[in-house]
Design a protein around this motif. Sequence first.
Motif, PDB file in Angstrom:
ATOM      1  N   GLY A  56       0.805  -1.210   0.000  1.00  0.00           N
ATOM      2  CA  GLY A  56       0.000   0.000   0.000  1.00  0.00           C
ATOM      3  C   GLY A  56       0.839   1.260   0.000  1.00  0.00           C
ATOM      4  O   GLY A  56       2.030   1.247   0.340  1.00  0.00           O
ATOM      5  N   ALA A  57       0.216   2.357  -0.388  1.00  0.00           N
ATOM      6  CA  ALA A  57       0.838   3.679  -0.355  1.00  0.00           C
ATOM      7  C   ALA A  57      -0.181   4.662   0.200  1.00  0.00           C
ATOM      8  O   ALA A  57      -1.341   4.664  -0.227  1.00  0.00           O
ATOM      9  CB  ALA A  57       1.285   4.105  -1.746  1.00  0.00           C
ATOM     10  N   SER A  58       0.248   5.474   1.149  1.00  0.00           N
ATOM     11  CA  SER A  58      -0.668   6.435   1.765  1.00  0.00           C
ATOM     12  C   SER A  58      -0.069   7.839   1.745  1.00  0.00           C
ATOM     13  O   SER A  58       1.156   8.013   1.677  1.00  0.00           O
ATOM     14  CB  SER A  58      -0.977   6.035   3.214  1.00  0.00           C
ATOM     15  OG  SER A  58       0.187   6.140   4.021  1.00  0.00           O
ATOM     16  N   TYR A  59      -0.956   8.812   1.816  1.00  0.00           N
ATOM     17  CA  TYR A  59      -0.555  10.224   1.842  1.00  0.00           C
ATOM     18  C   TYR A  59      -1.368  10.924   2.915  1.00  0.00           C
ATOM     19  O   TYR A  59      -2.593  10.763   2.978  1.00  0.00           O
ATOM     20  CB  TYR A  59      -0.815  10.879   0.487  1.00  0.00           C
ATOM     21  CG  TYR A  59      -0.431  12.343   0.433  1.00  0.00           C
ATOM     22  CD1 TYR A  59       0.877  12.731   0.177  1.00  0.00           C
ATOM     23  CD2 TYR A  59      -1.384  13.334   0.648  1.00  0.00           C
ATOM     24  CE1 TYR A  59       1.235  14.073   0.120  1.00  0.00           C
ATOM     25  CE2 TYR A  59      -1.045  14.675   0.593  1.00  0.00           C
ATOM     26  CZ  TYR A  59       0.269  15.040   0.333  1.00  0.00           C
ATOM     27  OH  TYR A  59       0.609  16.362   0.300  1.00  0.00           O
ATOM     28  N   SER A  60      -0.683  11.692   3.763  1.00  0.00           N
ATOM     29  CA  SER A  60      -1.368  12.401   4.853  1.00  0.00           C
ATOM     30  C   SER A  60      -0.929  13.853   4.900  1.00  0.00           C
ATOM     31  O   SER A  60       0.235  14.186   4.615  1.00  0.00           O
ATOM     32  CB  SER A  60      -1.058  11.748   6.215  1.00  0.00           C
ATOM     33  OG  SER A  60      -1.435  10.396   6.234  1.00  0.00           O
ATOM     34  N   GLY A  74       2.940  20.587   5.648  1.00  0.00           N
ATOM     35  CA  GLY A  74       3.788  19.416   5.478  1.00  0.00           C
ATOM     36  C   GLY A  74       3.059  18.275   4.810  1.00  0.00           C
ATOM     37  O   GLY A  74       1.866  18.369   4.482  1.00  0.00           O
ATOM     38  N   SER A  75       3.769  17.181   4.608  1.00  0.00           N
ATOM     39  CA  SER A  75       3.186  15.997   3.997  1.00  0.00           C
ATOM     40  C   SER A  75       3.908  14.754   4.495  1.00  0.00           C
ATOM     41  O   SER A  75       5.104  14.794   4.803  1.00  0.00           O
ATOM     42  CB  SER A  75       3.275  16.063   2.468  1.00  0.00           C
ATOM     43  OG  SER A  75       4.627  16.046   2.050  1.00  0.00           O
ATOM     44  N   HIS A  76       3.157  13.662   4.587  1.00  0.00           N
ATOM     45  CA  HIS A  76       3.703  12.362   4.969  1.00  0.00           C
ATOM     46  C   HIS A  76       3.283  11.351   3.911  1.00  0.00           C
ATOM     47  O   HIS A  76       2.092  11.118   3.706  1.00  0.00           O
ATOM     48  CB  HIS A  76       3.163  11.909   6.325  1.00  0.00           C
ATOM     49  CG  HIS A  76       3.495  12.809   7.458  1.00  0.00           C
ATOM     50  ND1 HIS A  76       2.846  12.754   8.676  1.00  0.00           N
ATOM     51  CD2 HIS A  76       4.426  13.800   7.576  1.00  0.00           C
ATOM     52  CE1 HIS A  76       3.353  13.672   9.488  1.00  0.00           C
ATOM     53  NE2 HIS A  76       4.299  14.314   8.833  1.00  0.00           N
ATOM     54  N   THR A  77       4.253  10.766   3.230  1.00  0.00           N
ATOM     55  CA  THR A  77       3.987   9.718   2.254  1.00  0.00           C
ATOM     56  C   THR A  77       4.605   8.421   2.767  1.00  0.00           C
ATOM     57  O   THR A  77       5.797   8.391   3.084  1.00  0.00           O
ATOM     58  CB  THR A  77       4.583  10.068   0.876  1.00  0.00           C
ATOM     59  OG1 THR A  77       4.041  11.316   0.433  1.00  0.00           O
ATOM     60  CG2 THR A  77       4.249   8.992  -0.150  1.00  0.00           C
ATOM     61  N   VAL A  78       3.796   7.373   2.855  1.00  0.00           N
ATOM     62  CA  VAL A  78       4.263   6.123   3.465  1.00  0.00           C
ATOM     63  C   VAL A  78       3.968   4.948   2.534  1.00  0.00           C
ATOM     64  O   VAL A  78       2.855   4.811   2.019  1.00  0.00           O
ATOM     65  CB  VAL A  78       3.576   5.879   4.831  1.00  0.00           C
ATOM     66  CG1 VAL A  78       3.992   4.528   5.402  1.00  0.00           C
ATOM     67  CG2 VAL A  78       3.923   6.995   5.804  1.00  0.00           C
ATOM     68  N   ARG A  84       7.939  15.630   5.123  1.00  0.00           N
ATOM     69  CA  ARG A  84       8.378  16.998   4.805  1.00  0.00           C
ATOM     70  C   ARG A  84       7.571  17.993   5.627  1.00  0.00           C
ATOM     71  O   ARG A  84       6.366  17.805   5.833  1.00  0.00           O
ATOM     72  CB  ARG A  84       8.186  17.317   3.319  1.00  0.00           C
ATOM     73  CG  ARG A  84       9.078  16.518   2.378  1.00  0.00           C
ATOM     74  CD  ARG A  84       8.697  16.769   0.926  1.00  0.00           C
ATOM     75  NE  ARG A  84       8.873  18.175   0.560  1.00  0.00           N
ATOM     76  CZ  ARG A  84      10.004  18.679   0.103  1.00  0.00           C
ATOM     77  NH1 ARG A  84      11.073  17.893  -0.024  1.00  0.00           N
ATOM     78  NH2 ARG A  84      10.094  19.943  -0.238  1.00  0.00           N
ATOM     79  N   SER A  85       8.238  19.041   6.080  1.00  0.00           N
ATOM     80  CA  SER A  85       7.569  20.148   6.764  1.00  0.00           C
ATOM     81  C   SER A  85       8.221  21.452   6.344  1.00  0.00           C
ATOM     82  O   SER A  85       9.448  21.523   6.192  1.00  0.00           O
ATOM     83  CB  SER A  85       7.668  20.006   8.290  1.00  0.00           C
ATOM     84  OG  SER A  85       6.897  18.928   8.761  1.00  0.00           O
ATOM     85  N   THR A  86       7.410  22.490   6.162  1.00  0.00           N
ATOM     86  CA  THR A  86       7.918  23.804   5.758  1.00  0.00           C
ATOM     87  C   THR A  86       7.440  24.874   6.720  1.00  0.00           C
ATOM     88  O   THR A  86       6.257  24.926   7.065  1.00  0.00           O
ATOM     89  CB  THR A  86       7.450  24.154   4.332  1.00  0.00           C
ATOM     90  OG1 THR A  86       7.977  23.188   3.408  1.00  0.00           O
ATOM     91  CG2 THR A  86       7.925  25.541   3.924  1.00  0.00           C
TER      92      THR A  86
END
Length: 218
Positions: A63-67, A96-100, A130-132
């Motif tokens: 699986g691939a997830s995005y948060s 930011g974003s989290h891809t797992v 990632r966070s900005t």
Amino acid sequence: MNKLLALTISAGLATAGAQTLGAGFSTGSGLELGLTGGYAGGLSGEVFVHAPNLAGPFGIKAGASYSRPNDAINDNSDLGVGTFASYKANGATEYGSHTVFGVDGTYSVGELTPGVGATLYAGGRYGLFRSTEDYGASGSTTYSSNAFGIGAGVMVSYALAGNLSLVGDLGVDQFFRSAISTGSDTFQTGEAGYNDISNRFVRPGTVFKARIGIKTNF
């Protein structure tokens, strides 16, 4: 007579091959494609492919997830001339974003009640975080980190119609500390300055997730 017997045997084999355990749950090892959405440290969605029953009740899922995380930069982090919260009060923003990506071994529990089945899963994770912190005309800084982790959970399915099922996913992931890049520099774990950057850059440690969606068998 021989032709009739052959047709009868063929029909019987076809019926056995298509036998199901209640509505929507196949005894075969066909693929499942699913899409879920919900919460995992923030608004989150996942797409997965599951090959159940590869060896008895055991299968494999990828699986691939995005948060979108609720918090990307720690408001209490010290920037030397105040906390990030004080800068936010004057217009600074964060995102930011989290891809797992995950690969799990699965175990089919089978039907809990007619039409309702459960599958346990556990495996490895690889996250891109990632966070900005954005100060508008004054510039911005982006922090990034790639980390390995482990996770486990349970998926519960409810057969809707044909090959379509409603699926709920409850689980927890645990990610390990890793190097952090600011674009111009990279801080390794244990290196001077790492703890200060790590305190500012909000990224997953333990993540509880709850998603709901649909899956189809094919």
